[in-house]
Design a protein around this motif. Structure first.
Motif, PDB file in Angstrom:
ATOM      1  N   LEU A  81     -24.715   4.405 -66.416  1.00  0.00           N
ATOM      2  CA  LEU A  81     -24.617   2.995 -66.768  1.00  0.00           C
ATOM      3  C   LEU A  81     -25.754   2.200 -66.126  1.00  0.00           C
ATOM      4  O   LEU A  81     -26.368   1.347 -66.765  1.00  0.00           O
ATOM      5  CB  LEU A  81     -23.258   2.443 -66.327  1.00  0.00           C
ATOM      6  CG  LEU A  81     -22.916   1.018 -66.716  1.00  0.00           C
ATOM      7  CD1 LEU A  81     -22.970   0.844 -68.231  1.00  0.00           C
ATOM      8  CD2 LEU A  81     -21.534   0.659 -66.189  1.00  0.00           C
ATOM      9  N   THR A  82     -26.067   2.522 -64.872  1.00  0.00           N
ATOM     10  CA  THR A  82     -27.180   1.862 -64.186  1.00  0.00           C
ATOM     11  C   THR A  82     -28.500   2.142 -64.888  1.00  0.00           C
ATOM     12  O   THR A  82     -29.326   1.242 -65.070  1.00  0.00           O
ATOM     13  CB  THR A  82     -27.252   2.326 -62.719  1.00  0.00           C
ATOM     14  OG1 THR A  82     -26.019   1.981 -62.073  1.00  0.00           O
ATOM     15  CG2 THR A  82     -28.401   1.676 -61.976  1.00  0.00           C
ATOM     16  N   MET A  83     -28.709   3.386 -65.325  1.00  0.00           N
ATOM     17  CA  MET A  83     -29.938   3.730 -66.035  1.00  0.00           C
ATOM     18  C   MET A  83     -30.047   2.970 -67.352  1.00  0.00           C
ATOM     19  O   MET A  83     -31.104   2.462 -67.708  1.00  0.00           O
ATOM     20  CB  MET A  83     -29.991   5.237 -66.306  1.00  0.00           C
ATOM     21  CG  MET A  83     -31.311   5.663 -66.922  1.00  0.00           C
ATOM     22  SD  MET A  83     -31.229   7.013 -68.116  1.00  0.00           S
ATOM     23  CE  MET A  83     -29.936   6.573 -69.209  1.00  0.00           C
ATOM     24  N   LEU A  84     -28.940   2.855 -68.073  1.00  0.00           N
ATOM     25  CA  LEU A  84     -28.925   2.135 -69.335  1.00  0.00           C
ATOM     26  C   LEU A  84     -29.291   0.665 -69.125  1.00  0.00           C
ATOM     27  O   LEU A  84     -30.132   0.117 -69.832  1.00  0.00           O
ATOM     28  CB  LEU A  84     -27.544   2.253 -69.990  1.00  0.00           C
ATOM     29  CG  LEU A  84     -27.333   1.442 -71.263  1.00  0.00           C
ATOM     30  CD1 LEU A  84     -28.251   1.934 -72.375  1.00  0.00           C
ATOM     31  CD2 LEU A  84     -25.885   1.518 -71.689  1.00  0.00           C
ATOM     32  N   VAL A  85     -28.687   0.036 -68.142  1.00  0.00           N
ATOM     33  CA  VAL A  85     -28.962  -1.372 -67.870  1.00  0.00           C
ATOM     34  C   VAL A  85     -30.404  -1.555 -67.394  1.00  0.00           C
ATOM     35  O   VAL A  85     -31.075  -2.527 -67.765  1.00  0.00           O
ATOM     36  CB  VAL A  85     -27.956  -1.930 -66.839  1.00  0.00           C
ATOM     37  CG1 VAL A  85     -28.311  -3.335 -66.431  1.00  0.00           C
ATOM     38  CG2 VAL A  85     -26.554  -1.887 -67.403  1.00  0.00           C
ATOM     39  N   THR A  86     -30.910  -0.615 -66.617  1.00  0.00           N
ATOM     40  CA  THR A  86     -32.300  -0.682 -66.160  1.00  0.00           C
ATOM     41  C   THR A  86     -33.258  -0.586 -67.349  1.00  0.00           C
ATOM     42  O   THR A  86     -34.260  -1.310 -67.409  1.00  0.00           O
ATOM     43  CB  THR A  86     -32.585   0.439 -65.145  1.00  0.00           C
ATOM     44  OG1 THR A  86     -31.676   0.304 -64.045  1.00  0.00           O
ATOM     45  CG2 THR A  86     -34.008   0.373 -64.624  1.00  0.00           C
ATOM     46  N   ALA A  87     -32.951   0.285 -68.310  1.00  0.00           N
ATOM     47  CA  ALA A  87     -33.789   0.396 -69.509  1.00  0.00           C
ATOM     48  C   ALA A  87     -33.744  -0.898 -70.316  1.00  0.00           C
ATOM     49  O   ALA A  87     -34.780  -1.347 -70.840  1.00  0.00           O
ATOM     50  CB  ALA A  87     -33.330   1.579 -70.365  1.00  0.00           C
ATOM     51  N   LEU A  88     -32.588  -1.511 -70.413  1.00  0.00           N
ATOM     52  CA  LEU A  88     -32.483  -2.791 -71.129  1.00  0.00           C
ATOM     53  C   LEU A  88     -33.270  -3.886 -70.418  1.00  0.00           C
ATOM     54  O   LEU A  88     -33.899  -4.731 -71.059  1.00  0.00           O
ATOM     55  CB  LEU A  88     -31.012  -3.202 -71.269  1.00  0.00           C
ATOM     56  CG  LEU A  88     -30.182  -2.375 -72.249  1.00  0.00           C
ATOM     57  CD1 LEU A  88     -28.706  -2.731 -72.142  1.00  0.00           C
ATOM     58  CD2 LEU A  88     -30.680  -2.559 -73.665  1.00  0.00           C
TER      59      LEU A  88
END
Length: 95
Positions: free
Chosen positions: A44-51
């Motif tokens: 989830l952290t990686m997804l938000v970082t990509a966004l």
């Protein structure tokens, strides 16, 4: 609960485990369950970082919203609320 596994966990998860102990929860998580919790939070952290990298969303803003959401969810399901709070903490630490 294995203290070694707790000590090796990211600090957000350590706080979550400590919170469970303080509340007197008699919960035993397997190594696989702890890994699933950690992996989901990191994904989830990686997804938000990509966004955030694409200018769609700020990690800090999402983490703050998730922290508030964890309180709301925690009113109905304490364990789910603590998991969401731990993930919000993991995101905050990633900044």
């Amino acid at each position: 609960m294995s203290t070694t596994a707790v000590e090796d966990a990211p600090s957000g998860l350590r706080r979550w485990f400590a919170n469970l102990v303080q509340r007197g929860a008699n919960l035993r998580l397997s190594r696989v369950e702890r890994a699933m919790i950690g992996a989901n939070g990191k994904a989830l952290t990686m997804l938000v970082t990509a966004l955030q990298a694409r200018g769609h969303l700020k990690v800090e803003e999402f983490a703050d919203t998730l922290a508030v959401f964890s309180v709301v969810v925690g009113e109905d399901n304490d364990l789910e609320g603590m998991l969401l709070a731990a993930w919000a903490g993991t995101m905050k630490e990633s900044l």
